[in-house]
Scaffold this motif. Sequence first.
Motif, PDB file in Angstrom:
ATOM      1  N   VAL A 167     -20.087   9.347 -11.479  1.00 28.07           N
ATOM      2  CA  VAL A 167     -18.714   9.194 -11.962  1.00 28.07           C
ATOM      3  C   VAL A 167     -17.776   9.951 -11.026  1.00 28.07           C
ATOM      4  O   VAL A 167     -17.901  11.169 -10.887  1.00 28.07           O
ATOM      5  CB  VAL A 167     -18.562   9.735 -13.395  1.00 28.07           C
ATOM      6  CG1 VAL A 167     -17.168   9.409 -13.944  1.00 28.07           C
ATOM      7  CG2 VAL A 167     -19.642   9.158 -14.310  1.00 28.07           C
ATOM      8  N   PRO A 168     -16.844   9.270 -10.376  1.00 31.25           N
ATOM      9  CA  PRO A 168     -15.856   9.989  -9.560  1.00 31.25           C
ATOM     10  C   PRO A 168     -15.149  11.052 -10.389  1.00 31.25           C
ATOM     11  O   PRO A 168     -14.722  10.799 -11.521  1.00 31.25           O
ATOM     12  CB  PRO A 168     -14.891   8.879  -9.132  1.00 31.25           C
ATOM     13  CG  PRO A 168     -15.720   7.622  -9.159  1.00 31.25           C
ATOM     14  CD  PRO A 168     -16.660   7.807 -10.312  1.00 31.25           C
ATOM     15  N   GLY A 169     -15.065  12.256  -9.842  1.00 29.85           N
ATOM     16  CA  GLY A 169     -14.483  13.381 -10.556  1.00 29.85           C
ATOM     17  C   GLY A 169     -15.515  14.338 -11.114  1.00 29.85           C
ATOM     18  O   GLY A 169     -15.154  15.423 -11.585  1.00 29.85           O
ATOM     19  N   ARG A 229     -17.795  12.196  -3.333  1.00 30.71           N
ATOM     20  CA  ARG A 229     -18.801  11.850  -2.319  1.00 30.71           C
ATOM     21  C   ARG A 229     -18.182  11.513  -0.963  1.00 30.71           C
ATOM     22  O   ARG A 229     -18.791  10.823  -0.155  1.00 30.71           O
ATOM     23  CB  ARG A 229     -19.703  10.710  -2.801  1.00 30.71           C
ATOM     24  CG  ARG A 229     -20.444  11.078  -4.063  1.00 30.71           C
ATOM     25  CD  ARG A 229     -21.334   9.973  -4.593  1.00 30.71           C
ATOM     26  NE  ARG A 229     -21.978  10.441  -5.811  1.00 30.71           N
ATOM     27  CZ  ARG A 229     -23.292  10.524  -5.994  1.00 30.71           C
ATOM     28  NH1 ARG A 229     -24.121  10.150  -5.049  1.00 30.71           N
ATOM     29  NH2 ARG A 229     -23.791  10.977  -7.129  1.00 30.71           N
ATOM     30  N   SER A 230     -16.999  12.013  -0.722  1.00 33.29           N
ATOM     31  CA  SER A 230     -16.309  11.749   0.527  1.00 33.29           C
ATOM     32  C   SER A 230     -15.548  12.992   0.955  1.00 33.29           C
ATOM     33  O   SER A 230     -15.116  13.790   0.114  1.00 33.29           O
ATOM     34  CB  SER A 230     -15.339  10.578   0.365  1.00 33.29           C
ATOM     35  OG  SER A 230     -14.438  10.503   1.448  1.00 33.29           O
ATOM     36  N   GLY A 281     -16.390   7.473 -19.050  1.00 31.64           N
ATOM     37  CA  GLY A 281     -16.829   7.385 -17.657  1.00 31.64           C
ATOM     38  C   GLY A 281     -16.035   6.328 -16.902  1.00 31.64           C
ATOM     39  O   GLY A 281     -16.593   5.353 -16.381  1.00 31.64           O
ATOM     40  N   ASN A 282     -14.753   6.542 -16.828  1.00 35.02           N
ATOM     41  CA  ASN A 282     -13.848   5.571 -16.211  1.00 35.02           C
ATOM     42  C   ASN A 282     -14.180   5.378 -14.729  1.00 35.02           C
ATOM     43  O   ASN A 282     -14.323   6.347 -13.983  1.00 35.02           O
ATOM     44  CB  ASN A 282     -12.411   6.069 -16.362  1.00 35.02           C
ATOM     45  CG  ASN A 282     -11.393   5.122 -15.773  1.00 35.02           C
ATOM     46  OD1 ASN A 282     -11.627   3.924 -15.708  1.00 35.02           O
ATOM     47  ND2 ASN A 282     -10.279   5.665 -15.337  1.00 35.02           N
ATOM     48  N   ALA A 283     -14.316   4.130 -14.303  1.00 36.79           N
ATOM     49  CA  ALA A 283     -14.566   3.760 -12.913  1.00 36.79           C
ATOM     50  C   ALA A 283     -15.919   4.247 -12.393  1.00 36.79           C
ATOM     51  O   ALA A 283     -16.142   4.317 -11.183  1.00 36.79           O
ATOM     52  CB  ALA A 283     -13.450   4.257 -11.998  1.00 36.79           C
ATOM     53  N   ALA A 284     -16.837   4.580 -13.295  1.00 34.90           N
ATOM     54  CA  ALA A 284     -18.169   5.008 -12.867  1.00 34.90           C
ATOM     55  C   ALA A 284     -18.873   3.894 -12.104  1.00 34.90           C
ATOM     56  O   ALA A 284     -18.708   2.708 -12.404  1.00 34.90           O
ATOM     57  CB  ALA A 284     -19.002   5.403 -14.086  1.00 34.90           C
TER      58      ALA A 284
END
Length: 646
Positions: free
Chosen positions: A414-416, A459-460, A363-366
Amino acid sequence: MQALRKLRMAPAGVSIRVQDDHVVIDNGILQLTLSNPEGLITGVRYNGVDNLLEVLNKEGNRGYWDVVWSEPQGSGIFDVIQGTHFEIIHEDENQVEVSFTRNWDPSLRGKLVPLNIDKRFIMLRGCSGFYTYAIYEHREGWPDFDLAETRVAFKLRKDKFRYMAIADNRQRFMPMPDDRMPDRSQKLAYPEAVLLTNPVNPDIKGEVDDKYQYSSEDKDIKVHGWMSFDPPIGFWQITPSDEFRGGGPIKQDLTSHVGPITLAMFLSAHYSGEDIVPKFRNGEYWKKVFGPVFIYLNSTVDGTDRGLLWDDAKLQVQTLTQVESWPYGFPVSEDFQKRDQRGSVTGRLLVRDKFIDGKDIIGNAAFVGLALPGEVGSWQREFKGYQFWTRADDKGIFTITNVRTGNYNIYAWVPGFIGDYKLDVTITITSGSQINLGDLVYKPPRDGPTLWEIGIPDRSAAEFFIPEPNPIYVNRLYVNHPDRFKQYGLWERYADLYPDSDLIYSVGESDYRKDWFFAHVTRKTKENSYQATTWQIKFRLGSVHQTGAMFRLALASATLSELQVRFNDATVNAPHFTTKLIGRDNSIARHGIHGLYWLFNIDVQNAWLIRGDNTIYLTQTRSASPFHGIMYDYIRMEGPPEQAMH
C-alpha cells in the motif's frame, strides 16, 4: 481519423502462400513475410511501403524472438530462435495461425537452450496488424540452465522511422543509429550511453543517447513505437496484459530506442539483477506462454499531425480491441487459456496501524496481485509463473479477473505504508471460479509512534532531491519533465554538491525534497578513483527509554552495496547494523529511480542513544565503481509511546 479507420475496414480475407524459403500471410491491409522454417520476421508490407523493416539488414536481423541463457555458473549466450519445422495451425478467410518450432534433444546440449520452443504468428481478417506468441517448455530431466532474457525485437527502416513515442510526454525525434558511431559520438561510462558530438541532425548535438532513458515500468508498457512521416505510418508494439512478465507491475524494462528498434520484453535482469533470473535445476518441468503481443500499424493522410497516429494507437489499447478483449479468444494453442477457462478473485484490503488511526484504514490504491506461492514479497523476484495485478479503489476493493488456473498466494503493498502483505493461504483458481476473500487486513511493521521520518514510503526515490544534469550531458526530452531522474550522469552531481564532506540531514530543519540526495553514491576523487561516503542524520531526543527504539530503513534500490549503520559513534569498528552485500539492480546507472525493494528493521538498543543530540551515520562501504550505491525509499525512527522528540 477517418483515414485510419478506412485502412482497418478493408474487406479482404486472410490468405497464406508457402514458398520454399518464406511464408507470406496477407489480409489486404498488410503482408507479413516469415522465413521458412526459421520463423524470422523478414518483411512487413503496408500502405504502399514494400518493407517497414530495415532492408539494409540481413533477413535474420530484422524481426525475431531471442533468448539469453547460460548453463549454471556459465556466461550468457545470445540466441536468435530459429525454427526447424513449419506448420499451418489454422487457415480460413478470417484467420491464419502458423507455427515455427524448434525442439531440443541431447545432441544439442551446450549449443542451444534446453527448451522446446513454439513460435506462433496470427493474422485476422480486417485487422491492421498481426499477433505473435510463443510457448517455452523445459521437460523433466533436461539439463539445468538459467534464462536471463527473452523478447521479440523489431528493427525498422532508419530512412523512414525517425520519431519515437512511449507516452504522451515521452516523444521525440530520435538520433540516427549512425550518430552512435565513433566518428559522430563519444563513449560515456558504459556502452549504451554516448554523447552526440557530430550527429546527422545538428539540432541534437551535445545530447546524450542512452536506451535506458526510455525504460518504463511494466504496468505502463502498453503501447510504444515509431512514426514515419513520408508516408505517415505508425509501427506500434502493444502489450495487453502483464501476466506473462515477471517481477510485478513496477518492474522496469526497455521499450523502444535508437535503431530504430522496438521491443516486446518478457524477461530481463534490468533493474533487478540476478535476483529475477529464473534458474532451472534438478531437471524440473516448466512450461509458459509468452504473449500474444500485437504489432499494430496505422496511417493517416495528414503527415503533419503526429498526434493522430499516437492517439489511434492508444485507442487500440484502451477501448477498441486489445485490453478489453484479453484474454484473446482466437489463439489456437490449448496452452493459452481462454476467458471461460479462467477465474477471478475479489476482496477488500484494509490497513491496521494504531499509531496512525484507531480504526482500520482503507487500502486506497493498494497494489494487489496473485503470484506463485512464496515468501512475503517474493513476487518481485519471481518469473517462472504468471502474475496478475490490479489496484484497489478508493474503498480498498480489488478485483483480479481472468486468472489462469493454478495455485497462488495473494500479495499486496500500500503506498504510504512500509512492507509487504501476504495472505497465508494458498488460493487455487479453477475454471470459472469466483473467489471472494472478504476483508483482508495488513498490519505494517510498527513498534511505536513515529519520532521522525524521511521520505515517502512508495518504493521510489523520486521525492528526494534530483539535481540538474551536467550541461554537457543533457537529453532535452527530460528538461522540466516529471521524469527528470532519467538524465545521464546525475550520480556525478553528488561530488559537485559535496566535494569535501558528505550529506548531513537535520531532522526538523532539513527538507528531504531539497536536502536528501536521491542516491547514496560514491565520490569520485581527483585521482579518478572512488571513495565510500557516510551520510549523517541528526536528531534530538527528550528522553531515552530503557527498551530503546526501532529504526526502519526501506531501500528503493541497491547495487553491489553494503550499508552500515552506526549510532552516535562513527568510529566504532563493528557497525551496529549492516545490510551486508546486497543488490545488483544497477538502477543508478540506468536512470531507474528504483529497483528491488528492501526493508530492514533495526532494534536500537538504549545504550546507543543519548538524551539530547544524536547522530546516525549511514555508510555505503563499497566503492569500486560510481554505480555502487543505494537509493532510499523511506526512513523512520519509532519509539515507545512515552518517548518524544523536542
